[in-house]
Every structure is written in structure tokens, then in C-alpha cells.
Design an enzyme around this catalytic site. Sequence first.
Site, PDB file in Angstrom:
ATOM      1  N   ARG A 275      10.026  -1.153  -4.949  1.00 52.68           N
ATOM      2  CA  ARG A 275       8.670  -0.928  -5.614  1.00 52.68           C
ATOM      3  C   ARG A 275       8.691   0.194  -6.566  1.00 52.68           C
ATOM      4  NH1 ARG A 275       4.284  -3.692  -3.276  1.00 52.68           N
ATOM      5  NH2 ARG A 275       3.380  -3.499  -5.436  1.00 52.68           N
TER       6      ARG A 275
ATOM      7  N   ASN B 178      -3.196   2.413 -10.110  1.00 51.25           N
ATOM      8  CA  ASN B 178      -3.677   1.599  -8.972  1.00 51.25           C
ATOM      9  C   ASN B 178      -3.745   0.146  -9.455  1.00 51.25           C
ATOM     10  OD1 ASN B 178      -4.758   1.615  -6.338  1.00 51.25           O
ATOM     11  ND2 ASN B 178      -6.551   0.749  -7.303  1.00 51.25           N
ATOM     12  N   LYS B 179      -4.224  -0.692  -8.344  1.00 46.91           N
ATOM     13  CA  LYS B 179      -3.863  -2.237  -8.570  1.00 46.91           C
ATOM     14  C   LYS B 179      -4.430  -2.480  -9.863  1.00 46.91           C
ATOM     15  CE  LYS B 179      -1.912  -3.840  -6.397  1.00 46.91           C
ATOM     16  NZ  LYS B 179      -0.597  -4.240  -6.323  1.00 46.91           N
TER      17      LYS B 179
ATOM     18  N   GLY C 272       0.833  -1.219  -0.107  1.00 46.60           N
ATOM     19  CA  GLY C 272      -0.063   0.115  -0.021  1.00 46.60           C
ATOM     20  C   GLY C 272       0.979   0.990  -0.081  1.00 46.60           C
ATOM     21  N   ALA C 273       0.534   2.053  -1.102  1.00 44.16           N
ATOM     22  CA  ALA C 273       1.431   3.384  -1.093  1.00 44.16           C
ATOM     23  C   ALA C 273       1.979   4.072   0.045  1.00 44.16           C
ATOM     24  CB  ALA C 273       1.086   4.118  -2.388  1.00 44.16           C
TER      25      ALA C 273
ATOM     26  N   ASP D 212      -1.643   4.483  -6.158  1.00 41.09           N
ATOM     27  CA  ASP D 212      -0.159   4.420  -5.971  1.00 41.09           C
ATOM     28  C   ASP D 212       0.353   5.648  -6.637  1.00 41.09           C
ATOM     29  OD1 ASP D 212       0.683   1.402  -4.816  1.00 41.09           O
ATOM     30  OD2 ASP D 212      -1.186   1.454  -5.792  1.00 41.09           O
TER      31      ASP D 212
ATOM     32  N   GLN E 275      -5.705  -9.323  -2.599  1.00 42.60           N
ATOM     33  CA  GLN E 275      -5.615  -8.082  -1.513  1.00 42.60           C
ATOM     34  C   GLN E 275      -7.193  -7.819  -1.006  1.00 42.60           C
ATOM     35  OE1 GLN E 275      -4.124  -7.947  -4.341  1.00 42.60           O
ATOM     36  NE2 GLN E 275      -2.235  -6.982  -4.205  1.00 42.60           N
TER      37      GLN E 275
END
Length: 352
Positions: free
Chosen positions: A94, A254-255, A52-53, A244, A203
Site C-alpha cells: 500500500r 485520507n480516503k 487503516g494506516a 494516511d 468503510q
Amino acid sequence: MNSTINQIYPVIWQDDHVYLIDQTRLPEEYNQVIISRSTDMAQAIKTMIVRGAPAIGVAAAYGMYLGATEIQTSDRSQFIEHLEKVADLLRQTRPTAVNLFWAIARMLRTAYEETGTIEEIKITLLKKAQSIQAEDLATCQAIGDHGLAILPRTPEKLRILTHCNAGSLATAGYGTALGVIRSAWREQRLARVYADETRPRLQGARLTAWECVQENIPVTIITDSMAAHCMQQKMIDVVVVGADRIAGNGDTANKIGTYSLAIAAQAHQIPFYVAAPFSTIDFNLADGSQIPIEERNGREISHFNHNSICAEGAEFYNPAFDVTPANLITGLITEKGTIEPDSLIKYKIGQY
């Protein structure tokens, strides 16, 4: 694990080390990992023990401090040189989450600006890491309240769809997208959360649903491919996701799976909001095409619980994120309030 957790803090500083909730083991097992070295923090970020950012940013800040404590020199220039190497190690973990780089930059700037002894620099770095953590918690609570203010007003309580995990586990606590949901639950405006499972690492199924259960928030897990169907069946009132990295024009990484969710929401005239700290906005990037997209090992797709589920010889493509164009986003919910994506330029040039 049957017992509930009253307060979820994924990163906790205590004495001379950090406790991280091992998010790779949830929901089957609640376990905390002790991190006392910068290399261990880098590995924890890379292997998604912490994810998670915003949470990655907090963890990286403490990783910088831990790295500073490992440097044994009284020479300032040598200390800074070694601290830069710690920063490089953490940056490589990351590539997509901008909060990682933002937190590292703040820690380096703190070291540059502190004019005292090496030991005083180290003390100041710890205080800065703790400040970054406290700021993020306050930021998420503000995001939750701003998000509550713009949620659709309907005769019935809201049904909110979210993707991946943007909750306490992904931040210093409370959450961004899930922070909005928590605020809606607190004010009795929420009927149910629909959580996309979020393949391939699940997640949403593993983490978002777990967080909701801890607080008795009604949650229904759906597969990613069910989202459009649920919208078509009028089961969803609004979509709220995290981010993110947000480019200067509002394009949002994002994801993986977020982009298709935004397309489906627009097709069904359902508001689609991105909830994220203002620090997630990267004004150095003109648009989403410049956002680096992390690609992960194909084994995340080919295996489930360490068991192969795919034909041997098949190839895999596993981007961890996708980019949602700004024109699909209703608003960006930040601690400064809700911003229309095309208004970001005014923040860049200082009109706000």
C-alpha cells in the site's frame, strides 16, 4: 451476526502467529484470519483484510518478525539481506500509508542495532513489534483525549460527521477520529455520529457503523453526496477524519472524498479536524502534491457484491485517496496535542 464485540483489536499476536479481523467480511461476518508467514501478511495488507494506516503499520511490524523467523542462516549479513527483501515485499503493498514504511524502518533499525546472535535479533524484533502495537494503542487514547478538549462547546450534545473508518479496526485499538468520538461519548458530550458510507469500499457504512453499534453509540449512515446537505440543514457541528499521510506543510491524504468534505465544511463554517498519530506526518514531503496516491482496480466501482452495476464498456478511475490542503484543516489532533497545520514547521526544526 447479532452479538456485540466488547473489545476490537484488529491485530492480535498469539504464540507464533497473528490473528487479523477480516475486515472485508464485516459487518455480515466476524471472522479472524491466521497469519503465520510474511507473504500472507503482505497479501492481507494488499487485499485490505487489515486496513487503516496505524493498523497496517502494526501488521507490517509483525510481518517483518514473521519474515525474520523464516530466514535460516547463522550469518548476520545474509540474515539482514534476506530481511531487507521481506521489507521490500511489505513496502509494495500500500503506497500511501506512511505508517507502513515507518514501522518497517523501525524494525530494520532494530535488526541493525541488535548485536547478539540471529536468534537474539529475532526475539528483539518480536518485542519491537509488540512495542509498536502497545505504543499505537496508547497514542490513540491520547488522541481521543486531546480531541475531546478542542471539540466545540455547544449548549447541546455534539453531532460529529466522520468519513471512512478511523476506529479500532484501523489502529491497534480505540481509533484516531473514532477515538475522539469515543472520548466524547464517554464524557456524555456526543449526541450522534454521522458516518459517510465512503464509496467505493463502504468503510464508513460497513466498519464505522459496525464499531459504533458495538458500543451503543448512536450512528446514522449517509451517502457521501449527502454530507453538504446535512451541513446546510445544520445537522453537523464538527467533522473529524483520520489520515494516511500528512505532508510537512499540513496537506493531508485520507480516503477519497475527504477533500470535498473539507470544502463543504469550510463553506458552512464547520470545524474540520484531522486525527492521526504524529508518526503519520512525513516531514520528507514538502506538500501534498508529493504524496503517492494509490489507484485501485476499477472493479471496486463497477461491481457491488460481485454483481456488475455499470454498463459494459465503461472505463473507471479509482484513486483510493485524495489530498486535503492544509488551509481547509482547522487542526491536526495528535498524541502531542492539537497542532495548527502551519505550525508543523516548528516541529520539523525542533522548536517544540
